[in-house]
Design an enzyme around this catalytic site. Structure first.
Site, PDB file in Angstrom:
ATOM      1  N   ASN A  17      53.203  42.636  60.015  1.00 46.60           N
ATOM      2  CA  ASN A  17      52.873  41.463  59.188  1.00 46.60           C
ATOM      3  C   ASN A  17      54.041  40.513  58.935  1.00 46.60           C
ATOM      4  OD1 ASN A  17      54.021  43.381  57.437  1.00 46.60           O
ATOM      5  ND2 ASN A  17      53.034  42.432  55.687  1.00 46.60           N
ATOM      6  N   GLU A  69      59.541  51.444  52.682  1.00 50.12           N
ATOM      7  CA  GLU A  69      58.925  50.332  51.946  1.00 50.12           C
ATOM      8  C   GLU A  69      57.470  50.302  52.360  1.00 50.12           C
ATOM      9  OE1 GLU A  69      59.845  48.741  49.500  1.00 50.12           O
ATOM     10  OE2 GLU A  69      61.980  49.186  49.511  1.00 50.12           O
ATOM     11  N   CYS A  86      52.657  42.860  51.597  1.00 50.40           N
ATOM     12  CA  CYS A  86      52.769  44.009  50.696  1.00 50.40           C
ATOM     13  C   CYS A  86      52.929  43.529  49.261  1.00 50.40           C
ATOM     14  CB  CYS A  86      53.962  44.853  51.104  1.00 50.40           C
ATOM     15  SG  CYS A  86      55.449  43.879  51.305  1.00 50.40           S
ATOM     16  N   GLU A  91      66.454  47.666  49.987  1.00 47.55           N
ATOM     17  CA  GLU A  91      66.841  46.870  51.153  1.00 47.55           C
ATOM     18  C   GLU A  91      67.395  45.530  50.661  1.00 47.55           C
ATOM     19  OE1 GLU A  91      64.714  47.508  54.907  1.00 47.55           O
ATOM     20  OE2 GLU A  91      62.934  47.524  53.645  1.00 47.55           O
TER      21      GLU A  91
HETATM   22  P1  NAD Z   1      51.626  51.210  59.824  1.00 48.77           P
HETATM   23  O1  NAD Z   1      52.092  52.242  58.870  1.00 48.77           O
HETATM   24  O2  NAD Z   1      50.362  51.435  60.532  1.00 48.77           O
HETATM   25  O3  NAD Z   1      52.728  50.971  60.964  1.00 48.77           O
HETATM   26  C1  NAD Z   1      54.060  50.621  60.646  1.00 48.77           C
HETATM   27  C2  NAD Z   1      54.958  51.079  61.781  1.00 48.77           C
HETATM   28  O4  NAD Z   1      54.969  52.505  61.812  1.00 48.77           O
HETATM   29  C3  NAD Z   1      54.493  50.626  63.161  1.00 48.77           C
HETATM   30  O5  NAD Z   1      55.621  50.313  63.959  1.00 48.77           O
HETATM   31  C4  NAD Z   1      53.786  51.849  63.696  1.00 48.77           C
HETATM   32  O6  NAD Z   1      53.737  51.920  65.109  1.00 48.77           O
HETATM   33  C5  NAD Z   1      54.666  52.955  63.132  1.00 48.77           C
HETATM   34  N1  NAD Z   1      54.025  54.272  63.035  1.00 48.77           N
HETATM   35  C6  NAD Z   1      52.706  54.552  62.923  1.00 48.77           C
HETATM   36  N2  NAD Z   1      52.518  55.896  62.872  1.00 48.77           N
HETATM   37  C7  NAD Z   1      53.746  56.475  62.930  1.00 48.77           C
HETATM   38  C8  NAD Z   1      54.217  57.815  62.906  1.00 48.77           C
HETATM   39  N3  NAD Z   1      53.374  58.848  62.793  1.00 48.77           N
HETATM   40  N4  NAD Z   1      55.553  58.042  62.993  1.00 48.77           N
HETATM   41  C9  NAD Z   1      56.414  57.012  63.082  1.00 48.77           C
HETATM   42  N5  NAD Z   1      56.029  55.722  63.119  1.00 48.77           N
HETATM   43  C10 NAD Z   1      54.710  55.439  63.031  1.00 48.77           C
HETATM   44  O7  NAD Z   1      51.605  49.833  59.018  1.00 48.77           O
HETATM   45  P2  NAD Z   1      51.123  48.377  59.539  1.00 48.77           P
HETATM   46  O8  NAD Z   1      49.631  48.362  59.599  1.00 48.77           O
HETATM   47  O9  NAD Z   1      51.901  47.978  60.741  1.00 48.77           O
HETATM   48  O10 NAD Z   1      51.625  47.430  58.342  1.00 48.77           O
HETATM   49  C11 NAD Z   1      50.895  47.192  57.182  1.00 48.77           C
HETATM   50  C12 NAD Z   1      51.427  48.013  56.022  1.00 48.77           C
HETATM   51  O11 NAD Z   1      52.806  47.719  55.827  1.00 48.77           O
HETATM   52  C13 NAD Z   1      50.766  47.695  54.700  1.00 48.77           C
HETATM   53  O12 NAD Z   1      50.481  48.899  54.006  1.00 48.77           O
HETATM   54  C14 NAD Z   1      51.823  46.896  53.947  1.00 48.77           C
HETATM   55  O13 NAD Z   1      51.721  46.944  52.545  1.00 48.77           O
HETATM   56  C15 NAD Z   1      53.067  47.516  54.449  1.00 48.77           C
HETATM   57  N6  NAD Z   1      54.219  46.626  54.270  1.00 48.77           N
HETATM   58  C16 NAD Z   1      55.152  46.925  53.300  1.00 48.77           C
HETATM   59  C17 NAD Z   1      56.228  46.079  53.078  1.00 48.77           C
HETATM   60  C18 NAD Z   1      57.259  46.415  52.037  1.00 48.77           C
HETATM   61  O14 NAD Z   1      58.385  45.950  52.157  1.00 48.77           O
HETATM   62  N7  NAD Z   1      56.926  47.186  51.008  1.00 48.77           N
HETATM   63  C19 NAD Z   1      56.373  44.923  53.846  1.00 48.77           C
HETATM   64  C20 NAD Z   1      55.407  44.639  54.818  1.00 48.77           C
HETATM   65  C21 NAD Z   1      54.346  45.508  55.019  1.00 48.77           C
END
Ligand code: NAD
Length: 477
Positions: free
Chosen positions: A149, A247, A281, A458
């Protein structure tokens, strides 16, 4: 056709298979072909990083400054072009895309400066004739895992400090929108980074991501993404005593008190809830409104929401771009159904037809909701928000804090007393007064509490807590 390749040991490499990177505003538009890396690519990247780490750890601050500063300058100079790539692959509007790219440029500039400010402490020992020096050293090889995102800013706020503090990097961007990550790798390559210091493997979380988490040569993982993935990563890292920083999601409250300026409250809520298609997020998903202003607020917000232009992200005048993909669109629609079943009044949320075939959805507002409903407990990650009616500030604060999350929180009020009280009592990493819950600076810490985050903060100088390890030296004589 652009091929988004992997970058390992200073060379560009094809993946085990290729997948199309689809534009969510127009599914007939293929942004590029993604080289999907696998376990072997990850092994090669870790080996390259391990070999390069000692040299980079002992590079001079000037060397690191020059490279990070050059990348920052290039990002800023190419803001418009890179912003268009970002909007094309992720779906946020062009002004939002350009804004995010600008942020990435500023982050590289900030951490270029930080290379010159890495400091420690010198203390007198409690024993005679001994001095004590506390210094910071790089962790070694760090693994960075990012979501789709913010495909430019989040990689930047992990890569820039990792390199600034002398670490070698293995980076896994989201496979959903990796074009911006590829552009960053290209700039780092041309800025003269020694081979192996920075490596990028695009791939699935279940293969490349998991392998990173369990790799004995990766000293720490910085992750941004969903809670479910974060918990898995934390368990894997803790089991092998690797450092971990998470995060994750949010269910961010925005309190609107009777004494709020109505225009400010509506603008903050619409921006926080619906902009960037609600895919932030820090989005304001729970609007907690006291009863004296409730009906006026709902009427004004609904009017504002209906006027928002939802269309192709690159079209001039678009205010809300498409949802990222079919899966997320179905998830949003599922929660619209949940809201109705739970007895909420649902306004908006229609699927929209536009000139191009994209995942367009009108923003949705749920009213007459309670904080214990699923729509107010679970992160939806779409252009939706709930209104929760409360009696007074005290109830508003209790509802705001009654959540497993704690990333950002906001209040709209003209009362200094309530603003300051909320600042002190909100159980969140970030507090906004008369501002949207989303939208932060790049030189101060970013992060949450409770279920939203784990580990150190961060950004800003606080990033050093994750990317360095402290050494205490005692010297006699
Ligand atoms: P996601 O957890 O599906 O994926 C995030 C990353 O993790 C991707 O690169 C994915 O390939 C990887 N991943 C997935 N499974 C994994 C595993 N088992 N081991 C290691 N890596 C793995 O999240 P998304 O759909 O890409 O992003 C949306 C989410 O991110 C929302 O929940 C949002 O709130 C959160 N987000 C948080 C922040 C913050 O700073 N708090 C900022 C942006 C987005």
């Amino acid at each position: 056709m652009t091929h988004f390749k992997n970058y390992i040991g200073g060379t560009w490499q094809s993946g085990a298979e290729e997948l199309p990177n689809i534009n969510p505003s127009d599914t007939s538009d293929v942004v590029g072909q993604i080289a999907m890396g696998d376990g072997a690519a990850l092994e090669a990247a870790v080996a390259a990083a391990k070999a390069a780490a000692p040299g980079w750890a002992h590079s001079t601050p000037q060397q690191r400054f020059d490279i990070l500063d050059a990348v920052g300058s290039e990002i800023l100079a190419r803001k418009a072009e890179l912003g268009a790539l970002l909007s094309r692959e992720e779906g946020k509007t062009l002004p939002e895309g350009i804004g995010e790219v600008g942020r990435a440029g500023q982050l590289f500039k900030f951490f270029a400066g930080e290379t010159l400010r890495i400091s420690g402490d010198v203390l007198a020992s409690v024993r005679p004739g001994i001095s004590v020096e506390v210094t910071r050293e790089p962790l070694g090889v760090v693994g960075l895992i990012t979501p789709w995102n913010f495909p430019m800013a989040i990689p930047a706020w992990k890569i820039a400090p990792a390199l600034a503090y002398g670490n070698a990097v293995v980076f896994k961007p989201s496979e959903v929108a990796p074009g911006c990550a590829w552009a960053l790798a290209d700039m780092l390559d041309r800025a003269g980074l020694p081979a192996g210091v920075f490596n990028m493997v695009i791939g699935k979380g279940s293969s490349v991501g998991e392998a990173m988490v369990h790799h004995p040569d990766i000293a720490g993982i910085s992750f941004t993404g969903s809670i479910a993935t974060g918990k898995r990563i934390a368990a894997g890292c803790v089991a092998r005593q690797a450092r971990v920083q998470l995060e994750m999601g949010g269910k961010n409250p925005m309190i609107v008190l009777d004494d709020a300026d109505l225009t400010t409250a509506v603008n903050c809520s619409a921006n926080g809830a619906f902009f960037s298609t609600g895919q932030r997020c820090t989005a304001s998903s729970r609007l907690i409104v006291t009863e004296g202003i409730h009906d006026r607020f709902v009427r004004a917000l609904e009017e504002n929401m209906k006027a928002l232009k939802v269309d192709h992200a690159l079209k001039e005048g678009t205010q809300i771009g498409p949802v990222i993909d079919e899966r997320q669109l179905q998830k949003n629609l599922f929660y619209l159904g949940v809201a109705r079943e739970e007895g909420a009044v649902v306004r908006g949320g229609e699927i929209l037809k536009r000139d191009s075939d994209g995942y367009f959805m009108a923003p949705a507002l749920f009213t007459e909701t309670r904080n214990d409903m699923r729509i107010n407990r679970e992160e939806i990650f779409g252009p939706t928000a709930s209104v929760i009616r409360v009696k007074n500030y005290e109830e508003a604060l209790a509802v705001a804090n009654d959540t497993e999350f704690g990333l950002s929180s906001g209040i709209c009020t003209t009362s200094l007393k309530y603003a300051r009280h909320f600042q002190r009592h909100a159980q969140a990493g970030m507090v906004m007064v008369n501002l949207p819950t989303a939208g932060v600076d790049y030189h101060v810490p970013f992060g949450g509490r409770k279920g939203s985050s784990y580990g150190t903060r961060e950004q800003g100088k606080y990033a050093a807590e994750f990317y360095t390890i402290v050494k205490t030296a005692y010297v006699a004589g």
